[in-house]
Design a protein around this motif. Sequence first.
Motif, PDB file in Angstrom:
ATOM      1  N   VAL A  25    -110.940 -55.762 -73.993  1.00  0.00           N
ATOM      2  CA  VAL A  25    -111.412 -57.103 -73.798  1.00  0.00           C
ATOM      3  C   VAL A  25    -112.039 -57.480 -72.289  1.00  0.00           C
ATOM      4  O   VAL A  25    -113.183 -57.938 -72.197  1.00  0.00           O
ATOM      5  CB  VAL A  25    -110.728 -58.246 -74.351  1.00  0.00           C
ATOM      6  CG1 VAL A  25    -111.526 -59.516 -74.096  1.00  0.00           C
ATOM      7  CG2 VAL A  25    -110.675 -57.675 -75.710  1.00  0.00           C
ATOM      8  N   ASN A  26    -111.036 -57.139 -71.125  1.00  0.00           N
ATOM      9  CA  ASN A  26    -111.426 -57.334 -69.921  1.00  0.00           C
ATOM     10  C   ASN A  26    -112.580 -56.646 -69.423  1.00  0.00           C
ATOM     11  O   ASN A  26    -113.375 -56.929 -68.661  1.00  0.00           O
ATOM     12  CB  ASN A  26    -110.386 -57.292 -69.319  1.00  0.00           C
ATOM     13  CG  ASN A  26    -109.278 -58.346 -69.293  1.00  0.00           C
ATOM     14  OD1 ASN A  26    -109.500 -59.513 -69.977  1.00  0.00           O
ATOM     15  ND2 ASN A  26    -108.019 -58.296 -69.076  1.00  0.00           N
ATOM     16  N   HIS A  27    -112.600 -55.383 -70.059  1.00  0.00           N
ATOM     17  CA  HIS A  27    -113.676 -54.322 -69.470  1.00  0.00           C
ATOM     18  C   HIS A  27    -115.279 -54.816 -70.281  1.00  0.00           C
ATOM     19  O   HIS A  27    -116.019 -54.826 -69.479  1.00  0.00           O
ATOM     20  CB  HIS A  27    -113.428 -52.812 -70.002  1.00  0.00           C
ATOM     21  CG  HIS A  27    -114.814 -51.911 -69.773  1.00  0.00           C
ATOM     22  ND1 HIS A  27    -115.011 -51.424 -68.597  1.00  0.00           N
ATOM     23  CD2 HIS A  27    -115.407 -51.668 -70.783  1.00  0.00           C
ATOM     24  CE1 HIS A  27    -115.936 -50.866 -68.830  1.00  0.00           C
ATOM     25  NE2 HIS A  27    -116.325 -50.762 -69.942  1.00  0.00           N
ATOM     26  N   PHE A  28    -114.924 -55.140 -71.403  1.00  0.00           N
ATOM     27  CA  PHE A  28    -116.353 -55.553 -72.003  1.00  0.00           C
ATOM     28  C   PHE A  28    -116.860 -56.683 -71.362  1.00  0.00           C
ATOM     29  O   PHE A  28    -118.232 -57.178 -71.446  1.00  0.00           O
ATOM     30  CB  PHE A  28    -116.267 -55.780 -73.637  1.00  0.00           C
ATOM     31  CG  PHE A  28    -115.713 -54.156 -74.358  1.00  0.00           C
ATOM     32  CD1 PHE A  28    -116.616 -53.130 -74.034  1.00  0.00           C
ATOM     33  CD2 PHE A  28    -114.710 -54.241 -75.162  1.00  0.00           C
ATOM     34  CE1 PHE A  28    -116.214 -51.949 -74.592  1.00  0.00           C
ATOM     35  CE2 PHE A  28    -114.526 -53.283 -75.711  1.00  0.00           C
ATOM     36  CZ  PHE A  28    -115.293 -51.738 -75.635  1.00  0.00           C
ATOM     37  N   ASN A  29    -116.165 -57.688 -70.973  1.00  0.00           N
ATOM     38  CA  ASN A  29    -116.359 -58.750 -70.012  1.00  0.00           C
ATOM     39  C   ASN A  29    -116.717 -58.612 -68.758  1.00  0.00           C
ATOM     40  O   ASN A  29    -117.590 -59.230 -67.948  1.00  0.00           O
ATOM     41  CB  ASN A  29    -115.254 -59.984 -70.233  1.00  0.00           C
ATOM     42  CG  ASN A  29    -115.026 -60.621 -71.620  1.00  0.00           C
ATOM     43  OD1 ASN A  29    -116.052 -60.405 -72.506  1.00  0.00           O
ATOM     44  ND2 ASN A  29    -113.872 -61.164 -72.054  1.00  0.00           N
ATOM     45  N   TYR A  30    -116.379 -57.563 -68.214  1.00  0.00           N
ATOM     46  CA  TYR A  30    -116.511 -57.231 -66.792  1.00  0.00           C
ATOM     47  C   TYR A  30    -117.918 -56.454 -66.389  1.00  0.00           C
ATOM     48  O   TYR A  30    -118.657 -56.933 -65.529  1.00  0.00           O
ATOM     49  CB  TYR A  30    -115.324 -56.298 -66.292  1.00  0.00           C
ATOM     50  CG  TYR A  30    -115.686 -55.524 -65.042  1.00  0.00           C
ATOM     51  CD1 TYR A  30    -115.549 -56.313 -63.794  1.00  0.00           C
ATOM     52  CD2 TYR A  30    -116.012 -54.173 -64.846  1.00  0.00           C
ATOM     53  CE1 TYR A  30    -115.566 -55.484 -62.621  1.00  0.00           C
ATOM     54  CE2 TYR A  30    -116.325 -53.524 -63.828  1.00  0.00           C
ATOM     55  CZ  TYR A  30    -116.039 -54.363 -62.532  1.00  0.00           C
ATOM     56  OH  TYR A  30    -116.263 -53.743 -61.253  1.00  0.00           O
ATOM     57  N   VAL A  31    -118.156 -55.781 -67.325  1.00  0.00           N
ATOM     58  CA  VAL A  31    -119.469 -55.027 -67.557  1.00  0.00           C
ATOM     59  C   VAL A  31    -120.878 -55.957 -67.155  1.00  0.00           C
ATOM     60  O   VAL A  31    -121.469 -55.917 -66.256  1.00  0.00           O
ATOM     61  CB  VAL A  31    -119.830 -53.990 -68.575  1.00  0.00           C
ATOM     62  CG1 VAL A  31    -120.981 -53.370 -68.353  1.00  0.00           C
ATOM     63  CG2 VAL A  31    -118.470 -52.907 -68.499  1.00  0.00           C
ATOM     64  N   PRO A  32    -120.835 -56.910 -68.127  1.00  0.00           N
ATOM     65  CA  PRO A  32    -121.974 -57.821 -67.737  1.00  0.00           C
ATOM     66  C   PRO A  32    -121.882 -58.798 -66.575  1.00  0.00           C
ATOM     67  O   PRO A  32    -122.948 -58.897 -66.144  1.00  0.00           O
ATOM     68  CB  PRO A  32    -122.059 -58.860 -68.986  1.00  0.00           C
ATOM     69  CG  PRO A  32    -120.733 -58.615 -69.867  1.00  0.00           C
ATOM     70  CD  PRO A  32    -120.338 -57.228 -69.496  1.00  0.00           C
ATOM     71  N   GLN A  33    -120.667 -59.000 -66.232  1.00  0.00           N
ATOM     72  CA  GLN A  33    -120.390 -59.709 -65.188  1.00  0.00           C
ATOM     73  C   GLN A  33    -120.860 -58.834 -63.684  1.00  0.00           C
ATOM     74  O   GLN A  33    -121.767 -59.360 -62.807  1.00  0.00           O
ATOM     75  CB  GLN A  33    -119.091 -60.102 -64.737  1.00  0.00           C
ATOM     76  CG  GLN A  33    -118.513 -60.851 -65.612  1.00  0.00           C
ATOM     77  CD  GLN A  33    -117.009 -61.252 -65.348  1.00  0.00           C
ATOM     78  OE1 GLN A  33    -116.678 -61.781 -64.322  1.00  0.00           O
ATOM     79  NE2 GLN A  33    -116.442 -61.526 -66.660  1.00  0.00           N
ATOM     80  N   ARG A  34    -120.609 -57.604 -63.862  1.00  0.00           N
ATOM     81  CA  ARG A  34    -120.899 -56.488 -62.691  1.00  0.00           C
ATOM     82  C   ARG A  34    -122.370 -56.398 -62.835  1.00  0.00           C
ATOM     83  O   ARG A  34    -123.183 -56.358 -61.914  1.00  0.00           O
ATOM     84  CB  ARG A  34    -120.220 -55.420 -62.872  1.00  0.00           C
ATOM     85  CG  ARG A  34    -120.319 -54.438 -61.624  1.00  0.00           C
ATOM     86  CD  ARG A  34    -118.984 -54.730 -60.605  1.00  0.00           C
ATOM     87  NE  ARG A  34    -118.917 -54.252 -59.448  1.00  0.00           N
ATOM     88  CZ  ARG A  34    -119.398 -54.771 -58.207  1.00  0.00           C
ATOM     89  NH1 ARG A  34    -120.109 -55.940 -58.352  1.00  0.00           N
ATOM     90  NH2 ARG A  34    -119.338 -54.131 -57.292  1.00  0.00           N
ATOM     91  N   ALA A  35    -122.889 -56.358 -63.951  1.00  0.00           N
ATOM     92  CA  ALA A  35    -124.051 -55.966 -64.182  1.00  0.00           C
ATOM     93  C   ALA A  35    -125.323 -57.102 -63.814  1.00  0.00           C
ATOM     94  O   ALA A  35    -126.339 -57.181 -63.182  1.00  0.00           O
ATOM     95  CB  ALA A  35    -124.669 -55.676 -65.597  1.00  0.00           C
ATOM     96  N   ALA A  36    -124.712 -58.568 -63.792  1.00  0.00           N
ATOM     97  CA  ALA A  36    -125.379 -59.330 -63.548  1.00  0.00           C
ATOM     98  C   ALA A  36    -125.642 -59.452 -61.820  1.00  0.00           C
ATOM     99  O   ALA A  36    -126.755 -60.165 -61.303  1.00  0.00           O
ATOM    100  CB  ALA A  36    -124.758 -60.824 -63.741  1.00  0.00           C
TER     101      ALA A  36
END
Length: 698
Positions: free
Chosen positions: A457-468
């Motif tokens: 769950v943390n990974h799936f939330n991390y990816v869009p944050q990093r992508a932003a």
Amino acid sequence: MKFSLTLILLCSIAFAHSQSVQSPSKKINVVFALDDSGRPYYTADYNKKPVITRSYLGIKLKDMPALSSGFSVTRTSATSVNENWKPVLGEVAVINNHYNQLFVSLVQQTTGRQVNIIFRVFDEGVAFRYEFPVQKELNYFVITDELTEFSLTANHKAFWIPADFDSQEYVYNETPISEIDNDRLNLNNGIALKSIGGRYGVQSPLMMKTSDGLYLNIFEAAVINYPVMHLSKDPSANKFTAMLVPNALGDKAYLQAPAATPWRTVMVSDDARIIAASKMVLNLNEPSKIDDTSWIKPMKYVGVWWEMHVGRSTWDYAGSQNAQNQLSGQPIRSRHGATTENTKRYIDFAKEHGFDGVLVEGWNTGWEDWFGNWKEEVFDFVTPYPDFDIKEVSEYARRKGIKMIMHHETSGSVANYERRIDRAFNNMVTYGYPAVKTGYVGKIIPRGEYHDGQAMVNHFNYVPQRAAEYKIMVNSHESSRPTGVHRTWPNYIAAEAARGNEFNAWSSGNPPSHETILPFTRLLGGPMDYTPGIFEIKMNAYDAAKIEQVHTTLTKQLALYVTLYSPLQMAADLPENYEKHPEAFRFIKDVGLDWDDTKVLEAEPGDYITVARKEKGTARWFLGAITDENARQADISLSFLTPGKKYKAVIYRDGKSAHWKDNPMSYEIKTISVTSKTKLKLNLAPGGGAAISFFPED
């Protein structure tokens, strides 16, 4: 508008008085109380009818006494909120967030530990969560179970899939609660990885209908730093208990105060349309954390994808036999789809027909031996195959005004992806890719973790944050199902996280009722990349021996662009199949992606749904109507249109002999003039649908 009233109560071991909070409409009433042993519980009524009977609350902790009893109330407060906000992309231009809140502060008498329970009651449902404030008695802690209960009043009809910790790609079962039993299921359904968490476990969202016509839905919102909540059915009662997905050690969540769980939600209405249109899950998430959202755009795309599913080409460059030929010096007969020339063909098609982007899967090295091998490093996300010139493709797309969508299949090796994610995103920026489709097929690495566990769950939330940080939009596949987090990270524009259209190409497929259930389950948490628009319905068009097919009519495939919301929509079929049906293809080219308004005109989960949407910034409306395996007539009022205006309505409907199995590609197109006073009768074939474009005539 906000106001608050705070009541300070003296701490007492026996808190005799219950606390209640109502929805703004006063239809829903929630009561919170402690029993004689200090166990917290809640109940909920709808129009004075019990919906949730006494249901206990609590948390089990590792190596510590449970937070489940011995509580007293130290403080309560009541707050009302009524505010509007604008989503970056969405089904409506403005969302109203209106609820009444009850805040309850508890202390456990024997340990001195504090827990807050917050209830928010909306007109369409109830939400509650646990909060752990900063305190000496509870700093770092491990949750081993959540004791949250949902006690129901009767043996309701339920739409359910198994509590699989690694996949949501199941066909829905429609049974009474008493018949929920994973041991009875035929699991030969095309899903490669199954991790079912018990005989009586089901996934949320769990959609239900009572015998007296109430619609109920148990779900969650804002799943942050916490595992996904599935539900465990009590085989002797109409009751569910929260089932949290474990990590590799068997623990559920590692937290440090201050911390909070996700919101647990119970939607209830006597009108199914209210559930399908609800924005409650979105409202329970934090506002956008991206200041400049100008780069977040809806996209309509085509791509090198469906041709692999139907066997026309492959993701891998060589294949096992060709790899042996290469080693032995024999000729290579590659059917690789992601070639420079083939990609240019899709770019030309996108340009000709007004599409925004092109997705290419199988462009990068590593596809030959990854599947099922639990291999640590398969893809580096930057190295193309020899027959895919990424620079040439990118420059060609730029000259044509087409945006490219990158594909990052992780093979479940999340550790490898996180190590390489900055190089991967830099590569996308270098070649002008504004969006990425991520994939997580296979068992997770770090080994022992599940797709739905806290770490993932943390990974799936991390990816869009990093992508932003790179101004990249994200579309995740094989991820945990969304819970409204795209409000906070609006560049997370779509996800799969359910059984999509691809299963129709090579498995038993999705039954005609499947798409009528998704708006009441998966889509409550966020937009879905379902990949609709298949025109060549039967797979024997590619191989005479194939018996697989898409379980819809062609016009139902058109209607899905309206009934299944996503600002990222794929015209998933092959270009040549669209060229055979240019008139029907017109609807896919016309239909909007981002909306000012949405009206759910009629709905019954498992049977039918009709949705009308007004395109953002224009006066155009689009309508989609779909049905299950049964033919039906939809009687539609066009009162949503602007009064006094005339519209040209282009109606795409099933042919008179259309049938999802026997004659799926029969359709008719009719153009008429309509106003807001017009009433239409739409005849939907078994497994069929209808799609309508409304263009102002002036």
